[in-house]
Design a protein around this motif. Structure first.
Motif, mmCIF file in Angstrom:
data_model
loop_
_atom_site.group_PDB
_atom_site.id
_atom_site.type_symbol
_atom_site.label_atom_id
_atom_site.label_comp_id
_atom_site.label_asym_id
_atom_site.label_seq_id
_atom_site.Cartn_x
_atom_site.Cartn_y
_atom_site.Cartn_z
ATOM 1 N N ILE A 69 0.813 -1.211 0.000
ATOM 2 C CA ILE A 69 0.000 0.000 0.000
ATOM 3 C C ILE A 69 0.853 1.270 0.000
ATOM 4 C CG2 ILE A 69 -1.680 1.333 1.361
ATOM 5 C CD1 ILE A 69 -2.851 -1.325 2.297
ATOM 6 N N GLU A 70 1.987 1.228 0.656
ATOM 7 C CA GLU A 70 2.810 2.425 0.842
ATOM 8 C C GLU A 70 3.138 3.190 -0.443
ATOM 9 O OE1 GLU A 70 6.552 3.934 3.498
ATOM 10 O OE2 GLU A 70 6.315 1.801 3.146
ATOM 11 N N PRO A 71 3.508 2.531 -1.546
ATOM 12 C CA PRO A 71 3.818 3.301 -2.759
ATOM 13 C C PRO A 71 2.634 4.100 -3.301
ATOM 14 C CG PRO A 71 4.629 1.053 -2.964
ATOM 15 C CD PRO A 71 3.805 1.104 -1.721
ATOM 16 N N LEU A 72 1.428 3.701 -2.953
ATOM 17 C CA LEU A 72 0.238 4.382 -3.451
ATOM 18 C C LEU A 72 -0.161 5.593 -2.609
ATOM 19 C CD1 LEU A 72 -1.798 1.138 -4.103
ATOM 20 C CD2 LEU A 72 -0.475 2.436 -5.758
ATOM 21 N N LEU A 73 0.510 5.797 -1.503
ATOM 22 C CA LEU A 73 0.112 6.853 -0.575
ATOM 23 C C LEU A 73 0.695 8.225 -0.900
ATOM 24 C CD1 LEU A 73 0.377 4.940 2.806
ATOM 25 C CD2 LEU A 73 -1.641 5.295 1.370
ATOM 26 N N LYS A 74 1.620 8.282 -1.830
ATOM 27 C CA LYS A 74 2.323 9.534 -2.129
ATOM 28 C C LYS A 74 1.351 10.657 -2.493
ATOM 29 C CE LYS A 74 5.902 11.445 -5.072
ATOM 30 N NZ LYS A 74 6.826 11.217 -6.182
ATOM 31 N N ASP A 75 0.432 10.395 -3.423
ATOM 32 C CA ASP A 75 -0.511 11.430 -3.848
ATOM 33 C C ASP A 75 -1.469 11.816 -2.723
ATOM 34 O OD1 ASP A 75 0.629 11.535 -6.362
ATOM 35 O OD2 ASP A 75 -0.778 10.076 -7.215
ATOM 36 N N LEU A 76 -1.901 10.829 -1.937
ATOM 37 C CA LEU A 76 -2.795 11.135 -0.818
ATOM 38 C C LEU A 76 -2.095 11.993 0.221
ATOM 39 C CD1 LEU A 76 -4.800 7.861 -0.050
ATOM 40 C CD2 LEU A 76 -5.691 10.050 -0.789
#
Length: 124
Positions: A110-117
């Motif tokens: 999940i961590e790589p997807l959190l950048k934009d959030l």
């Protein structure tokens, strides 16, 4: 973007037997993305419950042990795992016999997807 993230989280939710819910919130417990099955306890999805992690992690850091990474709470029927990715918090709710290690391993997915959030939360 949010719909793609929701779809990906739904796929992860289905891969872990006994996992009922994945919620990504800001530090105040405001939900940004949530995927859940019908077995997810509704009271545990409220922001008042989820926001207690922010307070607990702040208090835990005062123990002198360093920054708190996660909190695992075991209840009679459920387990709640919250992971500190400030300014975001990832909350997993599963059955009491769900594989806790498997849930914790989802953090790396999940961590790589959190950048934009994270950028959206810090800008607002």
């Amino acid at each position: 973007m949010a719909e793609e993230l929701r779809k990906y989280l739904t796929q992860l939710l289905e891969k872990v037997n006994g996992l009922y819910c994945i919620v990504i919130t800001d530090r105040d417990g405001v939900p940004l993305v949530r995927v859940a099955t019908e077995r997810a306890p509704q009271l545990a999805l409220r922001s008042t419950f989820i926001s207690t992690f922010g307070m607990a992690t702040d208090q835990g850091s005062k123990l002198g042990l360093g920054k708190n990474k996660s909190v695992i709470c075991m209840y009679s029927n459920y387990q709640v795992i919250q992971i500190n990715k400030l300014p975001l918090i990832i909350t997993f709710i599963g059955s009491d016999n769900c594989n806790t290690g498997h849930i914790l391993s989802l953090e790396t997915l999940i961590e790589p997807l959190l950048k934009d959030l994270k950028m959206a939360v810090t800008e607002s």
